[in-house]
Design a protein around this motif. Structure first.
Motif, short mmCIF file in Angstrom:
data_model
loop_
_atom_site.label_atom_id
_atom_site.label_comp_id
_atom_site.label_asym_id
_atom_site.label_seq_id
_atom_site.Cartn_x
_atom_site.Cartn_y
_atom_site.Cartn_z
N LEU A 159 -4.89 3.02 -9.72
CA LEU A 159 -4.00 3.21 -8.57
C LEU A 159 -4.77 3.32 -7.41
O LEU A 159 -4.55 2.75 -6.34
N HIS B 12 -2.04 -4.18 -9.86
CA HIS B 12 -0.82 -3.36 -9.24
C HIS B 12 0.17 -3.77 -10.33
O HIS B 12 0.80 -2.74 -10.36
N MET C 117 3.51 5.78 -5.51
CA MET C 117 3.42 5.89 -7.11
C MET C 117 2.62 7.00 -7.61
O MET C 117 2.73 7.24 -8.93
N LYS C 118 1.69 7.47 -6.88
CA LYS C 118 1.03 8.60 -7.22
C LYS C 118 1.43 9.79 -8.12
O LYS C 118 1.04 9.88 -9.17
N VAL D 131 -6.02 0.23 -6.07
CA VAL D 131 -5.16 -0.80 -5.51
C VAL D 131 -4.89 -0.47 -4.13
O VAL D 131 -4.80 -1.23 -3.17
N ILE D 132 -5.02 0.93 -3.95
CA ILE D 132 -4.62 1.42 -2.47
C ILE D 132 -5.78 1.14 -1.67
O ILE D 132 -5.78 0.38 -0.50
N GLY E 215 0.67 -1.22 -0.10
CA GLY E 215 -0.04 -0.13 -0.06
C GLY E 215 0.92 1.27 0.08
O GLY E 215 0.47 2.26 -0.84
N HIS F 26 3.88 1.49 -1.13
CA HIS F 26 4.38 1.43 -2.54
C HIS F 26 3.43 2.11 -3.56
O HIS F 26 3.60 3.11 -4.36
N ALA F 27 2.27 1.65 -3.44
CA ALA F 27 1.16 2.31 -4.32
C ALA F 27 0.85 3.88 -4.03
O ALA F 27 1.07 4.53 -4.96
N ASN F 28 0.83 4.22 -2.74
CA ASN F 28 0.98 5.66 -2.53
C ASN F 28 2.19 6.34 -2.96
O ASN F 28 1.99 7.33 -3.53
N ARG G 139 -5.37 -2.67 -1.18
CA ARG G 139 -4.51 -3.01 0.10
C ARG G 139 -4.73 -2.77 1.29
O ARG G 139 -4.68 -3.81 2.25
N GLU H 191 2.44 -0.95 -12.48
CA GLU H 191 4.09 -1.08 -12.16
C GLU H 191 4.92 -1.36 -13.56
O GLU H 191 6.21 -1.58 -13.47
#
Lengths: 148, 500
Positions: free
Chosen positions: B401, B445, B372-373, B404-405, B366, B368-370, B408, B449
């Motif tokens: 995205l 996800h 990525m924003k 995904v967040i 989570g 990592h996903a943040n 997660r 990526e």
């Protein structure tokens, strides 16, 4: 710097003293008072002289004075460290109250303990279940510790 | 479960068409979960104060009192208009007294004339700026009022209920005196407390717990526990913690306590250490040999049987082959008990480790996903400016995205949920739902990526690969969303209602 209020209160304590209470400011600190309270008649504390310290915090009179007993006393609202459980020293404090009022209240706490709001559970319990024994103990403590 | 996935994919056919419109992901068939989520309102602090002002105005009209009295009375009744009305109209005088609206000369008479020109707090003569706004007539100078309020403000929002500084006076200090005396920061602080006394006493209004956020949320129906503030923070309306669906507040708290507490260390100690038989200090065996020497007391003993090493030798089957173990175990009940406890602890720890590992894995994913924003923002920008894809056609990246967040977040809590779940047939259902969501969220996800360079490459003029990619992602998004809903709805309707 001494505030006009503390100055006036101090003056009045010496010019117009409260019966049975002696409060003198410390020589080096005008916020610090050495207090002696004589045990009220018709109480087990009669004949004793109880020492206490009174301190005025910087925020006084917006916050109450701090008072601590220095003489051991067997009382349900005063614990072994000399701390006092008294409403006006805590939540019922009003900036319009004065040192006089605090000392008078402490004196009357000696005549009229508040058993419903004890600081020392054990002492209060004894006063509730066996008042005679409790009073005897209080009398003995007065003789032992407050009899200079 | 699979059937949902299929039906969604059917709907998505033809998405790879270059001509198609903005995918408008938010228009996916609205599920119950989403409908429920919208059952709250978000206010700015100005709006909530306006709302509060309306209540005050309303009470003024009903009771026929001025603003100060209305505010004081409302505060006394925790902002419940119904309660105030009921009491007021059954016994007006008594209620007025209880609220601190009327002075009590018997308890607390006005100051006698001798001292009337002195402030009762600082003992200084009162000047022209004397304030005597309370109806009781207790006079204090402006400075003392200020000091009084400053001290009260340190006590928190309950200071708005402060009484007249005169000892024993039942009058509540009015709103207008507060406002008259205080200035600057202190006035702001009071006004904040004034507002907080309303919001904190009103059960279905809470402030967003995120530091620095000034929005507050009104929960209209009480159905929802998870809310999303306008600042983007998801939180549980009931406990104010970060959103923890599908776990209940109690379960989430239990899990967090477990993670925090030292108890797991203790479990580890039990599983991996034994106490020196002589000095009782815990010892971890970090080498293979059974010949232990306590670091502290230098006592030598056998790890297997805990007996003194001096008893070991050829007679007991050799130094490294302690056959005294079984014997000891059967002859000494205590030791058996200890062994059992160790085994149990080991198992318990293993179970916890299993769930915690997966829990923290989703926490990290989570994060990592943040992170990525901003990258996704840049990518959208580039695709738009360099390859001239319309912005509207690129929203899916951002929304993917966000999904995904969201996933997660829920997935991490499913592991706390699973940890406390009893072993029975419903567990299988839960695990299946969890697995499906996990699988698809991972896939989504991964899509996000992937390497985007080929789409940005200058020579690449064919847009087809990108639309193909988009179609894949959107399909995956829809399937994931469906599983997300299935899981939460399933659990929250009590499908698996078997928590220990």
């Amino acid at each position: 710097m001494i505030t006009p209020r503390i100055k006036k209160e101090t003056e009045r304590l010496s010019t117009d003293p409260i019966v049975g209470i002696y409060a003198t400011p410390d020589e080096t600190n005008f916020r610090h008072f050495h207090v002696q309270i004589s045990g009220p008649a018709d109480t087990p504390y009669n004949g004793g002289l109880f020492k206490a310290e009174l301190f005025l915090p910087d925020e006084y009179p917006m916050v109450p004075p701090k008072v601590l007993f220095r003489t051991k006393i067997f009382h349900p609202n005063i614990d072994k460290l000399g701390r006092i459980c008294l409403d006006i020293l805590k939540k019922n404090w009003s900036p319009a109250l004065q040192i006089r009022a605090v000392l008078v209240s402490i004196q009357s706490l000696l005549s009229d303990a508040n058993l419903d709001d004890p600081l020392d559970e054990e002492v209060a319990e004894l006063f509730k279940t066996d008042p005679e024994a409790a009073e005897e103990k209080a009398r003995q403590w007065t003789l032992d510790y407050a009899n200079e | 479960m699979e059937s949902h996935g299929d039906s969604v994919e059917e709907e998505c056919e033809g998405w790879d068409d270059e001509e198609y419109e903005d995918p408008a992901l938010e228009n996916t068939p609205s599920e119950n979960t989403l409908a429920k989520i919208k059952d709250y309102r978000i206010y700015t602090s100005e709006e909530i104060m306006e709302k509060q002002g309306k209540i005050i105005q309303n009470v003024r009209e009903i009771l026929g009192v001025d603003e100060d009295d209305a505010i004081t009375a409302l505060k006394h009744f925790s902002w419940s208009v119904e309660q105030l009305e009921e009491k007021w109209f059954s016994d007006e005088d008594k209620t007025k007294y209880q609220c601190g609206l009327v002075p009590d000369d018997s308890k607390c008479p006005p100051p006698n004339k001798k001292y009337a020109d002195l402030c009762q707090i600082c003992f200084l003569p009162l000047k022209k700026d004397k304030i005597n706004s309370l109806k009781c007539g207790h006079i204090f100078c402006r400075q003392c009022w200020t000091d009084f309020f400053d001290t009260k403000l340190l006590e928190g929002y309950h200071c708005v209920m402060s009484k007249c500084p005169q000892y024993g006076c039942p009058l509540t200090v009015t709103h207008s005196i507060w406002k008259q005396i205080l200035t600057g920061k202190h006035l702001q602080r009071y006004l904040k407390f004034h507002c907080k006394s309303y919001t904190d006493e009103t059960k279905n209004i809470n402030w967003c717990p995120k530091p620095g956020c000034n929005f507050c949320v009104e929960n209209v129906s009480y159905v929802v526990s998870e809310v999303e503030c306008n600042c983007g923070h998801f939180f549980c309306f009931k406990c104010g913690e970060d959103s923890h669906r599908p776990c209940s507040c109690e379960l989430a708290k239990k899990w967090m306590m477990k993670n925090k507490s030292e108890s797991e260390n203790i479990t580890w100690m039990i599983a991996n250490t034994k106490n020196c038989p002589k000095c009782q200090r815990p010892i971890e065996k970090n080498q293979g040999c059974n010949h232990m020497t306590c670091n502290m007391c230098k006592h030598e003993f056998c790890w297997m049987c805990m007996g003194s090493w001096t008893e070991h030798g050829n007679a007991t089957g050799g130094y490294y082959k302690c056959n005294k173990y079984e014997e000891m175990k059967s002859s000494k009940n205590d030791l058996t008990k200890l062994e059992e406890e160790r085994d149990r602890a080991k198992h318990e720890l293993k179970k916890y480790m299993f769930f915690f590992e997966r829990y923290s894995n989703h926490v990290k994913a989570g994060d990592h996903a943040n992170e990525m924003k901003p990258k996704i923002e840049i990518l959208i920008e580039k695709l738009n400016t360099e390859k001239s894809y319309p912005i509207a056609e690129l929203h899916f990246l951002k929304e993917g995205l966000d999904e995904v967040i969201r996933c997660r977040k829920v997935l991490k809590w499913t592991y706390a949920y699973g940890f406390y779940l009893n072993d029975d047939k419903e567990k299988a259902l839960f695990e299946n739902a969890q697995e499906m969501l996990e699988k698809n969220a991972d896939r989504l996800h991964e899509y996000l990526e992937q390497d985007f360079e080929p789409f940005l490459c200058e020579e690449e003029l064919d847009k087809k690969p990108f639309y193909q990619y988009k179609s894949n992602l959107v399909n995956c998004y829809k399937v994931t969303k469906q599983f997300y809903t299935n899981l939460l709805d399933g659990l929250e309707r009590g499908l698996t209602n078997n928590i220990i």
